[in-house]
Scaffold this motif. Structure first.
Motif, mmCIF file in Angstrom:
data_model
loop_
_atom_site.group_PDB
_atom_site.id
_atom_site.type_symbol
_atom_site.label_atom_id
_atom_site.label_comp_id
_atom_site.label_asym_id
_atom_site.label_seq_id
_atom_site.Cartn_x
_atom_site.Cartn_y
_atom_site.Cartn_z
ATOM 1 N N PHE A 208 0.847 -1.186 0.000
ATOM 2 C CA PHE A 208 0.000 0.000 0.000
ATOM 3 C C PHE A 208 0.886 1.240 0.000
ATOM 4 O O PHE A 208 1.887 1.300 0.718
ATOM 5 N N ARG A 209 0.521 2.255 -0.799
ATOM 6 C CA ARG A 209 1.223 3.538 -0.779
ATOM 7 C C ARG A 209 0.967 4.227 0.557
ATOM 8 O O ARG A 209 -0.176 4.527 0.896
ATOM 9 N N VAL A 210 2.025 4.506 1.305
ATOM 10 C CA VAL A 210 1.873 5.089 2.639
ATOM 11 C C VAL A 210 1.233 6.474 2.581
ATOM 12 O O VAL A 210 0.456 6.857 3.461
ATOM 13 N N ASP A 211 1.546 7.243 1.526
ATOM 14 C CA ASP A 211 0.991 8.601 1.442
ATOM 15 C C ASP A 211 -0.485 8.597 1.064
ATOM 16 O O ASP A 211 -1.120 9.658 1.083
ATOM 17 N N LYS A 212 -1.047 7.427 0.742
ATOM 18 C CA LYS A 212 -2.471 7.342 0.424
ATOM 19 C C LYS A 212 -3.269 6.659 1.538
ATOM 20 O O LYS A 212 -4.444 6.349 1.367
ATOM 21 N N MET A 213 -2.589 6.446 2.666
ATOM 22 C CA MET A 213 -3.245 5.861 3.836
ATOM 23 C C MET A 213 -3.621 6.989 4.798
ATOM 24 O O MET A 213 -2.815 7.874 5.066
ATOM 25 N N ILE A 214 -4.846 6.959 5.321
ATOM 26 C CA ILE A 214 -5.273 7.972 6.298
ATOM 27 C C ILE A 214 -5.983 7.283 7.463
ATOM 28 O O ILE A 214 -6.429 6.148 7.352
ATOM 29 N N ARG A 215 -6.043 8.022 8.571
ATOM 30 C CA ARG A 215 -6.734 7.557 9.793
ATOM 31 C C ARG A 215 -6.234 6.172 10.225
ATOM 32 O O ARG A 215 -7.023 5.262 10.494
ATOM 33 N N ILE A 216 -4.923 6.031 10.299
ATOM 34 C CA ILE A 216 -4.331 4.762 10.729
ATOM 35 C C ILE A 216 -4.549 4.564 12.222
ATOM 36 O O ILE A 216 -4.329 5.467 13.022
ATOM 37 N N GLU A 217 -4.981 3.366 12.590
ATOM 38 C CA GLU A 217 -5.181 3.018 13.997
ATOM 39 C C GLU A 217 -4.488 1.685 14.275
ATOM 40 O O GLU A 217 -4.533 0.773 13.452
ATOM 41 N N ILE A 218 -3.845 1.604 15.415
ATOM 42 C CA ILE A 218 -3.267 0.336 15.852
ATOM 43 C C ILE A 218 -4.353 -0.430 16.600
ATOM 44 O O ILE A 218 -4.967 0.102 17.528
ATOM 45 N N THR A 219 -4.613 -1.656 16.181
ATOM 46 C CA THR A 219 -5.672 -2.451 16.808
ATOM 47 C C THR A 219 -5.077 -3.353 17.900
ATOM 48 O O THR A 219 -3.872 -3.401 18.103
ATOM 49 N N PHE A 220 -5.962 -4.085 18.586
ATOM 50 C CA PHE A 220 -5.504 -5.016 19.614
ATOM 51 C C PHE A 220 -5.173 -6.389 19.017
ATOM 52 O O PHE A 220 -4.673 -7.271 19.711
ATOM 53 N N GLY A 221 -5.458 -6.566 17.718
ATOM 54 C CA GLY A 221 -5.208 -7.852 17.084
ATOM 55 C C GLY A 221 -3.722 -8.118 16.881
ATOM 56 O O GLY A 221 -2.968 -7.232 16.488
ATOM 57 N N ILE A 222 -3.288 -9.336 17.156
ATOM 58 C CA ILE A 222 -1.891 -9.736 16.950
ATOM 59 C C ILE A 222 -1.656 -9.948 15.453
ATOM 60 O O ILE A 222 -2.519 -10.463 14.732
ATOM 61 N N ARG A 223 -0.482 -9.552 14.974
ATOM 62 C CA ARG A 223 -0.163 -9.697 13.551
ATOM 63 C C ARG A 223 -0.227 -11.156 13.104
ATOM 64 O O ARG A 223 0.149 -12.061 13.852
ATOM 65 N N GLU A 224 -0.659 -11.328 11.872
ATOM 66 C CA GLU A 224 -0.684 -12.649 11.246
ATOM 67 C C GLU A 224 0.290 -12.658 10.071
ATOM 68 O O GLU A 224 0.777 -11.615 9.636
ATOM 69 N N GLY A 225 0.563 -13.850 9.563
ATOM 70 C CA GLY A 225 1.382 -13.984 8.359
ATOM 71 C C GLY A 225 2.873 -14.051 8.605
ATOM 72 O O GLY A 225 3.665 -13.840 7.685
ATOM 73 N N ARG A 226 3.296 -14.338 9.840
ATOM 74 C CA ARG A 226 4.721 -14.362 10.156
ATOM 75 C C ARG A 226 5.472 -15.339 9.250
ATOM 76 O O ARG A 226 6.513 -15.008 8.670
ATOM 77 N N LYS A 227 4.960 -16.555 9.113
ATOM 78 C CA LYS A 227 5.642 -17.563 8.303
ATOM 79 C C LYS A 227 5.712 -17.120 6.843
ATOM 80 O O LYS A 227 6.747 -17.249 6.186
ATOM 81 N N THR A 228 4.601 -16.558 6.334
ATOM 82 C CA THR A 228 4.568 -16.096 4.940
ATOM 83 C C THR A 228 5.582 -14.987 4.717
ATOM 84 O O THR A 228 6.307 -14.974 3.722
#
Length: 333
Positions: A208-228
């Motif tokens: 994703f283009r970082v400059d086209k991202m708005i209203r970013i929020e950190i959620t309580f969900g743990i990251r997925e996709g570590r192995k990938t």
């Protein structure tokens, strides 16, 4: 501030004077130093300044004294950054499309702080920001900070993603619905800043283009996709993508004239497979995400390169040619 209190800052002002007023081609005499200190409201005697200079040398500041006739001239030799390195940093900031024009000028001003006033003037002559294409999203710095924080906390993020419409207005994708992904890395590719993330719904790596991202929020969900992600090679990914546009990944065979060997190696690296077919040609096997951008890149090389396999990609080329002919009414008259 009274002179008495300024005396406590004498050695700090001395550092400022030496760093700003001197370099390897500009020096300053003891008389000049005392006069400069006087401008800051600091009265100083030669003996005390000699002592301060020696203290700064012991601290690690490379102050060099050269005697000419009966006068000593002082200047700062080695600095944290050489002028050539600062020019490289300025060039990088200027080239980065994801940095707004306002922030570009602010960053360059800070970079100048590592140089003397004379070297800073040389950096200013390099600055041509006004007419460069720059992002208009001033919040990119806060975006980057939040993404790094989420990665450090091993959390997912949610955000809205936009594109520009014909009226030069922000238009939210997916009708304003939030994207939720697991952030894993940031990459500077094709002059833009990209978030590399694992899509929790589609179970795949996306960017994703970082400059086209708005209203970013950190959620309580743990990251997925570590192995990938740990099986994922960012350098290989960037090499396969053309302008970071997606497409089905395939091994494509390119028949090229020998003169284009350098072009292929510059784009795909020395680990690509090259096989000579005759005195004038070779076959290059490359793994790429086959998109219109890739096909356009091949076409732009002219008759020196031709896609010869697999058949499905050759057919994509033919369909692209037919599309061009329809679009420009070729052969309709």
């Amino acid at each position: 501030m009274a002179k008495a209190s300024n005396q406590k800052l004498k050695i700090l002002y001395l550092i400022k004077i030496m760093m700003e007023k001197t370099d390897e081609t500009h020096s300053i005499t003891m008389t000049d130093i005392i006069a400069e200190l006087e401008q800051y409201g600091v009265a100083a005697e030669r003996k005390s300044v000699y002592s301060d200079i020696e203290s700064l040398r012991q601290y690690g500041l490379d102050i060099i004294g050269v005697k000419e006739d009966r006068t000593f001239y002082y200047y700062v030799g080695k600095r944290p950054f050489e002028l050539a390195e600062l020019k490289l940093l300025v060039d990088s900031v200027q080239a980065a499309k994801f940095i707004t024009a306002k922030k570009t000028n602010e960053l360059i001003k800070k970079i100048e702080g590592f140089a003397s006033m004379y070297e800073a003037a040389q950096l200013q002559r390099q600055v041509y920001v006004a007419e460069r294409i720059k992002t208009m999203n001033e919040s990119i710095y806060y975006n980057v900070d939040k993404i790094h924080a989420a990665i450090a906390q091993n959390r997912r993020i949610r955000f809205q993603y936009f594109q520009w419409n014909i009226y030069k207005e922000m238009e939210l994708r997916k009708g304003g619905a939030y994207y939720e992904v697991s952030p894993w890395a940031l990459s500077w590719t094709d002059e833009n800043y990209y978030l590399i993330a694992f899509d929790n719904m589609q179970h795949k790596i996306k960017h994703f283009r970082v400059d086209k991202m708005i209203r970013i929020e950190i959620t309580f969900g743990i990251r997925e996709g570590r192995k990938t992600f740990y099986q994922f090679d960012m350098a290989v990914y960037a090499k396969k993508m053309f302008g970071m546009y997606g497409g089905e990944e395939q091994t494509v065979k390119l028949e090229c004239e020998n003169r284009l060997a350098g072009v292929m190696i510059d784009r795909f690296g020395k680990d690509m497979i090259l096989k000579r077919t005759d005195e004038q040609h070779f076959i290059a096997k490359v793994k790429v995400a086959v998109s219109r951008q890739f096909l356009a890149w091949v076409m732009a090389l002219g008759d020196g390169v031709k896609i010869v396999g697999p058949d499905v990609v050759v057919e994509q080329v033919k369909e692209e040619v037919r599309r061009f002919m329809r679009q420009y009414d070729v052969g309709s008259k």
